[in-house]
Design a protein around this motif. Sequence first.
Motif, PDB file in Angstrom:
ATOM      1  N   CYS A  18       0.843  -1.200   0.000  1.00  0.00           N
ATOM      2  CA  CYS A  18       0.000   0.000   0.000  1.00  0.00           C
ATOM      3  C   CYS A  18       0.882   1.255   0.000  1.00  0.00           C
ATOM      4  O   CYS A  18       1.654   1.481   0.932  1.00  0.00           O
ATOM      5  CB  CYS A  18      -0.919   0.014   1.221  1.00  0.00           C
ATOM      6  SG  CYS A  18      -1.882   1.535   1.274  1.00  0.00           S
ATOM      7  N   CYS A  36      -6.810   5.389   2.551  1.00  0.00           N
ATOM      8  CA  CYS A  36      -6.953   4.593   1.315  1.00  0.00           C
ATOM      9  C   CYS A  36      -7.472   5.476   0.173  1.00  0.00           C
ATOM     10  O   CYS A  36      -8.454   6.205   0.329  1.00  0.00           O
ATOM     11  CB  CYS A  36      -7.920   3.439   1.562  1.00  0.00           C
ATOM     12  SG  CYS A  36      -8.329   2.566   0.056  1.00  0.00           S
ATOM     13  N   CYS A  39      -6.514   2.867  -4.786  1.00  0.00           N
ATOM     14  CA  CYS A  39      -5.608   2.708  -5.926  1.00  0.00           C
ATOM     15  C   CYS A  39      -5.616   1.286  -6.478  1.00  0.00           C
ATOM     16  O   CYS A  39      -5.213   1.051  -7.608  1.00  0.00           O
ATOM     17  CB  CYS A  39      -4.187   3.117  -5.545  1.00  0.00           C
ATOM     18  SG  CYS A  39      -3.375   1.910  -4.486  1.00  0.00           S
ATOM     19  N   CYS A  42      -3.413  -3.230  -3.455  1.00  0.00           N
ATOM     20  CA  CYS A  42      -3.550  -4.383  -2.554  1.00  0.00           C
ATOM     21  C   CYS A  42      -4.386  -5.488  -3.203  1.00  0.00           C
ATOM     22  O   CYS A  42      -4.134  -6.681  -2.982  1.00  0.00           O
ATOM     23  CB  CYS A  42      -4.159  -3.942  -1.225  1.00  0.00           C
ATOM     24  SG  CYS A  42      -5.736  -3.099  -1.405  1.00  0.00           S
TER      25      CYS A  42
HETATM   26 FE1  SF4 Z   1      -3.763   1.021   0.046  1.00  0.00          FE
HETATM   27 FE2  SF4 Z   1      -5.305  -0.896  -1.032  1.00  0.00          FE
HETATM   28 FE3  SF4 Z   1      -6.334   1.507  -0.514  1.00  0.00          FE
HETATM   29 FE4  SF4 Z   1      -4.521   1.233  -2.485  1.00  0.00          FE
HETATM   30  S1  SF4 Z   1      -6.578   0.327  -2.402  1.00  0.00           S
HETATM   31  S2  SF4 Z   1      -4.581   2.846  -0.964  1.00  0.00           S
HETATM   32  S3  SF4 Z   1      -3.211  -0.353  -1.630  1.00  0.00           S
HETATM   33  S4  SF4 Z   1      -5.550   0.062   0.970  1.00  0.00           S
END
Ligand code: SF4
Length: 402
Positions: A18, A36, A39, A42
């Motif tokens: 992340c 979060c 994106c 993860c």
């Molecule tokens: Fe982090 Fe997942 Fe959110 Fe991206 S989608 S910011 S990797 S928690």
Amino acid sequence: MIEVSKKCIGCSKCVPVCPFAAVSMSDKKAVMNEACTLCGACVQVCPVQAITITREEASARDLTGYKGVWVYVELSETDGGGAAKAGPRKIRKVVLELLSAGRRLADELGEDLCAVLLTDKNHSYEKELGPYGADKIYMVEHDELFEYNTDIFSTVIVSLVNRHKPSVILYGASIQGRDLAPRVASTLYVGLTADCTALAIKDGLLLQSRPAFGGNIMADILSPNSRPQMATVRPNVMKINEPVHGRSALVVRETAKLDRSLRRVKVLERSMAGDTGTVRIESADIIVSGGRGMKSKERFKQLEELSGLLGGVVGASRAAVDLGFKEKHHQVGQSGTTVSPKLYLAFGISGAVQHIVGMKASDVIVAVNKDPNAPIFNVARYGIVGDAHEIVPKLIEALKGK
Ligand code: SF4
Ligand code: FAD
Ligand code: SF4
């Protein structure tokens, strides 16, 4: 919205990837916090598909907060011959074309033009981006950005978009832009117009024009219900504005925590199609091009001699490529390369719309054709109605001073 289902096995793989430190482990289960940006990084690494991101329907989104025109700054990866580039990477010419087009769009919208720069090391890129029109540069400097990588670059761009909400993003329709933009579009759940040849503002929206139906018509595309409005633009189509020396851009440094495990593809070797050590067609100042009218591969070779004497590069119509007169990477046009040399010589090329779209931005076009009604004469500054097989040897003789 991001959710972790009961499938989570507590492996922690999502924690280091992340970029925003938004994941932590609690009772052997991943938990996401308010940092979060959706994106998606993860989601890619979870071995049991426990993470789901639900995005709002485009039409349900509040679009009022989206402002600014962004240009993705592509840096060169290789030299002309395909070897890894030694020394600082350079800003690619298409970026200057996009900044010039973007400046016009931003002025019309009354918004900022921003360059988005992802690099391992800043080599004073702002000194070039400011004079070409950027008001602001969002710069992410990180060791993992030493070369282009789809997963890493798209993750960073998506996070910047979620943070700053641009209204428009432009990418070059280069190999890199054609790889990056669709990935960003699918992650953000927005549209993308590929291979645009003209851009304008209509009722506050980005009007994206591109050839359709084999290049016989131009399609105008609007994206009223989603933001950012995204387009890739063909290199060598937009004219570059004169730089305004002394004009500076505000550099906004952004942080990203990038983990190596995000990188699913490793580049082992690079090789570029084309003649190593010679100028490539998209950056040539002089192009000597031939079509079906050259009749044979042997006669086509005369164009190589002529272009050698002029210090140029050989181009070809698709018909000439299909007939095996020249390799595909010399093809000019809609399904080949778009070029904008200072001088474009066309021998035995009829001037089909799919050819014209790839060379009409040339400064001076000279056409030689037996048919006085050939459409190529409509775009040529100088036209010679005659037999290319007589004219090419005469030009060669004249240049040799015989
Ligand atoms: Fe982090 Fe997942 Fe959110 Fe991206 S989608 S910011 S990797 S928690
Ligand atoms: P022709 O159209 O056959 O013209 C040959 C010309 O040579 C004629 O005008 C003739 O008068 C002249 N001639 C003949 N003998 C002589 C002589 N001795 N001296 C002087 N003149 C002579 N085409 C491209 O070029 N690039 C593209 O990227 C491209 N993409 C395409 C994408 C799609 C989806 C489609 C459907 C088509 C595409 N085409 C492209 C093909 C395009 O439509 C034309 O078929 C092609 O450009 C024709 O090539 P040409 O002018 O060499 O041949
Ligand atoms: Fe759970 Fe998947 Fe994160 Fe592993 S990667 S902790 S399984 S959500």
